[in-house]
Design a protein around this motif. Structure first.
Motif, mmCIF file in Angstrom:
data_model
loop_
_atom_site.group_PDB
_atom_site.id
_atom_site.type_symbol
_atom_site.label_atom_id
_atom_site.label_comp_id
_atom_site.label_asym_id
_atom_site.label_seq_id
_atom_site.Cartn_x
_atom_site.Cartn_y
_atom_site.Cartn_z
ATOM 1 N N ARG A 99 1.185 -1.258 -0.293
ATOM 2 C CA ARG A 99 -0.237 -0.084 -0.362
ATOM 3 C C ARG A 99 0.597 0.571 -0.230
ATOM 4 O O ARG A 99 0.548 1.864 -0.499
ATOM 5 C CB ARG A 99 -0.872 0.554 1.111
ATOM 6 C CG ARG A 99 -1.891 -0.424 0.979
ATOM 7 C CD ARG A 99 -2.784 -0.636 2.373
ATOM 8 N NE ARG A 99 -4.401 -1.945 2.216
ATOM 9 C CZ ARG A 99 -4.573 -2.455 3.638
ATOM 10 N NH1 ARG A 99 -3.884 -1.965 4.286
ATOM 11 N NH2 ARG A 99 -5.483 -3.241 2.724
ATOM 12 N N ALA A 100 2.064 1.136 0.804
ATOM 13 C CA ALA A 100 2.863 2.068 0.635
ATOM 14 C C ALA A 100 2.809 2.487 0.221
ATOM 15 O O ALA A 100 3.093 3.808 -1.556
ATOM 16 C CB ALA A 100 3.838 2.119 1.826
ATOM 17 N N PHE A 101 3.590 1.759 -1.135
ATOM 18 C CA PHE A 101 4.135 1.925 -2.227
ATOM 19 C C PHE A 101 3.673 2.158 -3.645
ATOM 20 O O PHE A 101 3.699 3.143 -4.439
ATOM 21 C CB PHE A 101 4.935 0.669 -2.922
ATOM 22 C CG PHE A 101 5.724 0.859 -4.295
ATOM 23 C CD1 PHE A 101 6.936 0.962 -4.266
ATOM 24 C CD2 PHE A 101 5.052 0.434 -5.015
ATOM 25 C CE1 PHE A 101 7.383 1.434 -5.565
ATOM 26 C CE2 PHE A 101 5.255 0.177 -6.509
ATOM 27 C CZ PHE A 101 6.949 0.534 -6.692
ATOM 28 N N ILE A 102 2.207 1.722 -3.655
ATOM 29 C CA ILE A 102 1.125 1.707 -4.810
ATOM 30 C C ILE A 102 0.695 3.238 -4.359
ATOM 31 O O ILE A 102 1.004 4.377 -6.056
ATOM 32 C CB ILE A 102 -0.481 0.723 -4.727
ATOM 33 C CG1 ILE A 102 0.155 -0.607 -4.507
ATOM 34 C CG2 ILE A 102 -1.085 1.429 -4.830
ATOM 35 C CD1 ILE A 102 1.033 -0.931 -6.189
ATOM 36 N N PHE A 103 1.287 3.947 -3.323
ATOM 37 C CA PHE A 103 0.498 5.398 -3.169
ATOM 38 C C PHE A 103 1.385 6.620 -3.101
ATOM 39 O O PHE A 103 1.600 7.497 -3.236
ATOM 40 C CB PHE A 103 -0.623 5.325 -1.802
ATOM 41 C CG PHE A 103 -1.556 4.765 -1.907
ATOM 42 C CD1 PHE A 103 -2.793 4.995 -3.217
ATOM 43 C CD2 PHE A 103 -1.813 3.793 -1.512
ATOM 44 C CE1 PHE A 103 -4.285 4.317 -2.815
ATOM 45 C CE2 PHE A 103 -2.938 2.593 -1.464
ATOM 46 C CZ PHE A 103 -3.621 2.959 -2.493
ATOM 47 N N SER A 104 2.348 5.868 -4.056
ATOM 48 C CA SER A 104 3.683 6.824 -4.131
ATOM 49 C C SER A 104 3.542 7.591 -5.402
ATOM 50 O O SER A 104 3.054 6.449 -6.230
ATOM 51 C CB SER A 104 4.987 6.201 -3.899
ATOM 52 O OG SER A 104 5.193 5.104 -4.614
ATOM 53 N N GLN A 105 4.190 8.005 -5.733
ATOM 54 C CA GLN A 105 4.609 8.225 -7.259
ATOM 55 C C GLN A 105 4.945 7.864 -7.740
ATOM 56 O O GLN A 105 6.510 7.016 -7.528
ATOM 57 C CB GLN A 105 5.077 9.652 -6.996
ATOM 58 C CG GLN A 105 5.415 10.752 -9.060
ATOM 59 C CD GLN A 105 3.882 11.401 -9.367
ATOM 60 O OE1 GLN A 105 3.516 11.756 -8.382
ATOM 61 N NE2 GLN A 105 3.967 11.233 -10.718
ATOM 62 N N LEU A 106 4.549 7.321 -9.342
ATOM 63 C CA LEU A 106 4.899 6.377 -10.182
ATOM 64 C C LEU A 106 5.733 6.963 -11.282
ATOM 65 O O LEU A 106 5.408 7.735 -11.641
ATOM 66 C CB LEU A 106 2.960 5.849 -10.912
ATOM 67 C CG LEU A 106 2.786 4.852 -9.219
ATOM 68 C CD1 LEU A 106 1.556 3.831 -10.710
ATOM 69 C CD2 LEU A 106 3.084 3.376 -9.145
ATOM 70 N N GLU A 107 6.082 5.999 -11.414
ATOM 71 C CA GLU A 107 7.697 6.766 -12.174
ATOM 72 C C GLU A 107 7.641 5.526 -13.063
ATOM 73 O O GLU A 107 6.943 4.357 -12.954
ATOM 74 C CB GLU A 107 9.508 6.359 -11.628
ATOM 75 C CG GLU A 107 9.278 7.725 -10.934
ATOM 76 C CD GLU A 107 9.217 9.448 -10.913
ATOM 77 O OE1 GLU A 107 9.595 9.558 -12.471
ATOM 78 O OE2 GLU A 107 8.175 9.683 -10.893
ATOM 79 N N GLU A 108 9.088 5.622 -14.305
ATOM 80 C CA GLU A 108 8.551 4.404 -15.764
ATOM 81 C C GLU A 108 9.704 3.679 -14.947
ATOM 82 O O GLU A 108 9.042 2.787 -15.172
ATOM 83 C CB GLU A 108 9.931 5.893 -16.789
ATOM 84 C CG GLU A 108 9.132 6.562 -17.526
ATOM 85 C CD GLU A 108 8.144 6.088 -18.079
ATOM 86 O OE1 GLU A 108 7.673 4.912 -18.663
ATOM 87 O OE2 GLU A 108 6.902 6.434 -18.446
ATOM 88 N N ASP A 109 9.751 3.629 -13.787
ATOM 89 C CA ASP A 109 10.817 2.170 -13.623
ATOM 90 C C ASP A 109 10.291 1.846 -12.518
ATOM 91 O O ASP A 109 11.063 0.721 -11.229
ATOM 92 C CB ASP A 109 12.666 2.311 -13.247
ATOM 93 C CG ASP A 109 12.601 3.360 -11.982
ATOM 94 O OD1 ASP A 109 11.823 4.256 -12.093
ATOM 95 O OD2 ASP A 109 13.952 3.138 -11.858
ATOM 96 N N SER A 110 8.983 2.088 -11.591
ATOM 97 C CA SER A 110 8.160 1.419 -10.438
ATOM 98 C C SER A 110 8.150 0.859 -10.269
ATOM 99 O O SER A 110 8.022 -0.831 -9.349
ATOM 100 C CB SER A 110 6.993 2.975 -9.939
ATOM 101 O OG SER A 110 7.675 3.715 -9.965
ATOM 102 N N MET A 111 7.470 0.000 -11.330
ATOM 103 C CA MET A 111 6.954 -0.744 -11.686
ATOM 104 C C MET A 111 7.721 -2.244 -11.905
ATOM 105 O O MET A 111 7.801 -3.471 -11.127
ATOM 106 C CB MET A 111 6.167 -1.521 -13.244
ATOM 107 C CG MET A 111 5.095 -0.771 -13.501
ATOM 108 S SD MET A 111 3.341 -0.658 -11.727
ATOM 109 C CE MET A 111 3.743 0.935 -11.063
#
Length: 135
Positions: A67-79
């Motif tokens: 949950r903490a990761f999902i609600f952070s800013q998504l960048e190109e390499d986030s996935m």
């Protein structure tokens, strides 16, 4: 000559003995019991990945923190980072679970991330899929 023998969990043989409870907790008596190891493992994985580290006072290291990761800013390499993080946490915290495949799908238009974990438990015949949707 050696061969792999299939394990049968003794609790699975007794249909009157619950070994866990289903998630979410919304049954008639809050807890809906489950009676199979397959369901208990799946619920343990859900509980782990949806718990943030530090959320459990007696066990501050417990939790996958998705949950903490999902609600952070998504960048190109986030996935890619999320996929690697899930693999590492699964290997560290669930050594009996073999990761068969892991898909992290992003739908930017719907602001949704879907995590699909296909796993198996060696020598048991248990193969299952866990899908977590964050939107």
């Amino acid at each position: 000559m050696a061969y792999n023998q299939r394990q049968i969990f003794p609790n699975d043989l007794n249909p009157n003995r619950a070994i866990g409870f289903d998630l979410p907790m919304n049954g008639n008596a809050v807890f809906t019991p489950n009676y199979q190891t397959r369901e208990a493992i799946k619920n343990n994985l859900i509980n782990f990945f949806l718990t943030n580290p530090g959320e459990r006072p007696a066990n501050p290291e417990f939790g996958g923190g998705l949950r903490a990761f999902i609600f952070s800013q998504l960048e190109e390499d986030s996935m890619d980072y999320l996929k690697e993080d899930i693999q590492n946490k699964l290997n560290l915290n669930f050594p009996n679970v073999n990761l068969e495949s892991l898909n992290v799908l992003e739908e930017r238009d719907n602001n949704t991330v879907i995590v699909q974990i296909n796993y198996s438990i060696p020598n048991t015949g248990i193969n299952d899929t866990l899908e977590l949707n964050f939107n």
